[in-house]
Write an enzyme that holds these catalytic residues in place. Structure first.
Site, PDB file in Angstrom:
ATOM      1  N   ASP A   6     -53.306  81.893  23.623  1.00 25.43           N
ATOM      2  CA  ASP A   6     -54.201  80.973  24.321  1.00 25.43           C
ATOM      3  C   ASP A   6     -55.235  80.526  23.300  1.00 25.43           C
ATOM      4  OD1 ASP A   6     -56.010  79.603  25.868  1.00 25.43           O
ATOM      5  OD2 ASP A   6     -56.667  81.345  27.044  1.00 25.43           O
ATOM      6  N   LYS A  68     -61.800  72.485  19.410  1.00 28.98           N
ATOM      7  CA  LYS A  68     -60.575  72.132  20.139  1.00 28.98           C
ATOM      8  C   LYS A  68     -60.692  70.727  20.737  1.00 28.98           C
ATOM      9  CE  LYS A  68     -57.751  73.705  24.072  1.00 28.98           C
ATOM     10  NZ  LYS A  68     -57.504  74.830  25.000  1.00 28.98           N
ATOM     11  N   GLU A 145     -51.440  74.871  30.171  1.00 28.93           N
ATOM     12  CA  GLU A 145     -52.246  75.998  30.622  1.00 28.93           C
ATOM     13  C   GLU A 145     -52.079  76.303  32.116  1.00 28.93           C
ATOM     14  OE1 GLU A 145     -56.151  75.021  29.197  1.00 28.93           O
ATOM     15  OE2 GLU A 145     -55.624  75.453  27.109  1.00 28.93           O
ATOM     16  N   ASP A 168     -57.912  74.842  36.538  1.00 27.27           N
ATOM     17  CA  ASP A 168     -58.162  75.517  35.257  1.00 27.27           C
ATOM     18  C   ASP A 168     -59.380  74.900  34.572  1.00 27.27           C
ATOM     19  OD1 ASP A 168     -58.096  76.699  32.754  1.00 27.27           O
ATOM     20  OD2 ASP A 168     -56.330  75.619  32.065  1.00 27.27           O
TER      21      ASP A 168
END
Length: 564
Positions: A6, A68, A145, A168
């Site tokens: 992850d 990210k 995800e 999420d």
């Protein structure tokens, strides 16, 4: 060995699918969570993880996090004498995770399944694969995800199947996916999200609220004080998330400041962000053509989903309480481990077919006559978002003029009616015979596969001439030649050895406390000098003893600072 990773905005995790199920691996500091942060020290050595996050306070110009969000762009970050692209910063985090896994497993890690936000664009997905390549591993499979979260909850093992909404909310991104399980198939019906909405934004809303309350400006604060305030705001947010009210007390610019806030006040500050959460939820439900009553379960994952306002929003919109019995920080990593086990064809796992959807619409730029005026730059989708992949679609177009001998079709990705607001992926040119425009059609076929490759074929119907292009590259994504160059540059970096990370993290923590706490500076400096002197002796047993004492001292200082 195939691992599951992850790769998060705030933290990253790594694990494997073991005999007793998914198992996450601790880093050199004994934690499952490795902060997604990178720093460069005074000796030009790279630091990754907790020590790098600590240095965001003491060395803000040599440290970076939350990169990210920049994946798929050509943004460059300067740290010391080095300049890093987002893929390289992510590769350094991956290298650290892989070193931890190899130390734990006692064997080389050759391949990984990495989770990505479902709403990541093609360029962001390709950048993630390149980060893996730069880290020295093969990344054939990316898993969305929300799909990973479904695997973590074992939804694929449900005998009855059902429809599930996965909510999420991570540190930097928000994803919604609607999945249906039936006959060994996990099918994604719709995905939506916001790649610039996460826990960091809720922290920012709190920070802005604090500054307004005290008549302060972020730009007017020294970098060190701003970094201290950001760190304290993050702890304040976690305190609010546990319920009740929270109090923040600190000194800025020589003046004591205090702020008290309850859950309702937090919700009011964050109302614009809550509305941004609502929009992808509504879009996913519309695209899936479902009503709330047709959902069987709602699952909350991602560390930021701990905020009570998330559960309240979902409960109000869907009329039920969500599932969240797994640790939200770890759920996606567990699912990535299950996906790694599936890829390795682990016999303990039932074969499950995972389908996916194209997260963004793909099409071409066209023109149209409106009220006697020809308008260019209009977006004509060929593959609409949330089409199940692999998918192939064809649309017919016509040239603008009679006798036109050539057409250039520009290819775009996005949801705006005007191409100027979408992402240009490339172009394809085809020659035409000299004919009247209505007798000279062009058939354009888009084919999009599970690996995110888009094949575009244009056919001049009157002549049978065909042209084809496969769009493997995107703007901002490294070419193979650039990847080779970056691999050499990363290999030449001096990186702190894994076995020294405990010492580096403690030193970084002490420097951060020295920066934050004026009243404790003399004590912290003395303790830091003594610990550095012990490190210079290179006696492992003596270092371990002093490390324990130094850590206890810093714990006591921090507890006193927090009023514990």
């Amino acid at each position: 060995m195939i691992v599951g990773i992850d790769l998060g905005t705030t933290h990253s995790l790594i694990g494997v699918y073991a005999a007793d199920g998914p198992r996450l691996i601790r880093n050199a500091l004994g934690s499952l969570l490795t902060p997604s942060a990178v720093s460069v020290d005074e000796d030009d050595r790279v630091i990754v993880g907790l020590a790098a996050r600590e240095r965001l306070v003491s060395h803000p110009r040599q440290s970076v996090a939350a990169f990210k969000r920049w994946m798929g762009s050509d943004r460059v970050t300067a740290l010391g004498s080095h300049r890093f692209r987002p893929e390289e910063l992510s590769a350094l985090v991956l290298k650290s995770l892989i070193a931890d896994a190899e130390a734990d497993l006692g064997e080389r890690v050759a391949e990984a399944v990495i989770s990505v936000p479902a709403y990541f664009s093609d360029s962001q997905r390709k950048a993630t694969r390149i980060a893996g390549e730069l880290a020295g591993i093969k990344v054939e499979r990316l898993i969305n995800e929300p799909t990973a979260a479904a695997l973590a909850y074992g939804l694929q093992q449900s005998d009855d199947g059902g429809r599930y909404l996965i909510f999420d909310l991570g540190g930097g991104t928000f994803d919604v996916s609607i999945l249906e399980l039936f006959d060994g198939i996990m099918e994604v019906h719709a995905s939506a999200g916001d790649n610039f909405l996460g826990g960091e934004d809720f922290s920012r809303a709190l920070l802005d609220g604090f500054l307004r309350e005290h008549g302060l400006s972020a730009s007017a604060l020294p970098l060190g004080e701003l970094a201290v305030l950001e760190r304290r705001i993050e702890a304040f947010k976690k305190q609010l998330a546990s319920g009740g009210e929270a109090t923040l007390e600190l000194t800025l610019s020589g003046q004591a400041r205090s702020w008290r806030l309850d859950e309702d006040g937090f919700a009011r500050l964050c109302e614009p962000l809550v509305q941004r959460l609502r929009a992808p939820l509504e879009r996913a439900m519309r695209d899936a053509k479902l009503t709330p009553g047709q959902l069987d379960q709602i699952v909350l994952v991602g560390g930021a989903s701990r905020m009570p306002l998330c559960a309240k929003l979902v409960s109000r919109m869907f009329g039920r309480l969500p599932l969240r019995h797994l640790n939200p920080d770890e759920a996606i990593a567990h699912g990535a481990c299950v996906a790694a086990g599936m890829k390795a064809r682990n016999q303990a796992l039932e074969e499950v077919v995972l389908t996916d959807v194209c997260p963004h619409s793909l099409g071409v730029s066209t023109g149209q006559e409106v009220d006697g005026r020809y308008v260019n730059g209009l977006f004509s989708p060929i593959i609409h978002r949330n089409s199940t992949v692999p998918v192939s679609r064809v649309e017919r177009y016509f040239p603008v003029h009679d006798q036109q001998r050539k057409v250039e079709l520009e290819i775009y990705q996005g949801e705006s009616p005007r191409v100027e607001n979408n992402v240009r992926l490339g172009a394809i040119t085809i020659e035409l015979p000299a004919k009247a425009r209505q007798d000279n059609p062009i058939d354009v076929r888009f084919t999009y596969d599970i690996n995110g490759l888009l094949q575009v074929e244009a056919e001049a119907v009157a002549s049978g001439l065909k042209r084809e292009v496969v769009l493997e590259k995107n703007p901002g994504v490294l070419s193979p030649e650039q990847i080779r160059e970056r691999l050499q540059a990363l290999a030449a970096l001096k990186v702190h050895p894994r076995e020294h990370q405990e010492n580096v993290a403690l030193v970084a923590r002490a420097e951060r406390l020295y920066e934050e706490l004026l009243w404790a500076r003399e004590q912290v400096q003395l303790a830091l000098v003594r610990f550095r002197n012990v490190l210079d002796l290179q006696d492992d047993a003596l270092i371990a003893e002093h490390r324990r004492d130094f850590a206890h001292f810093l714990d006591a200082v921090e507890a006193q600072a927090n009023g514990a």
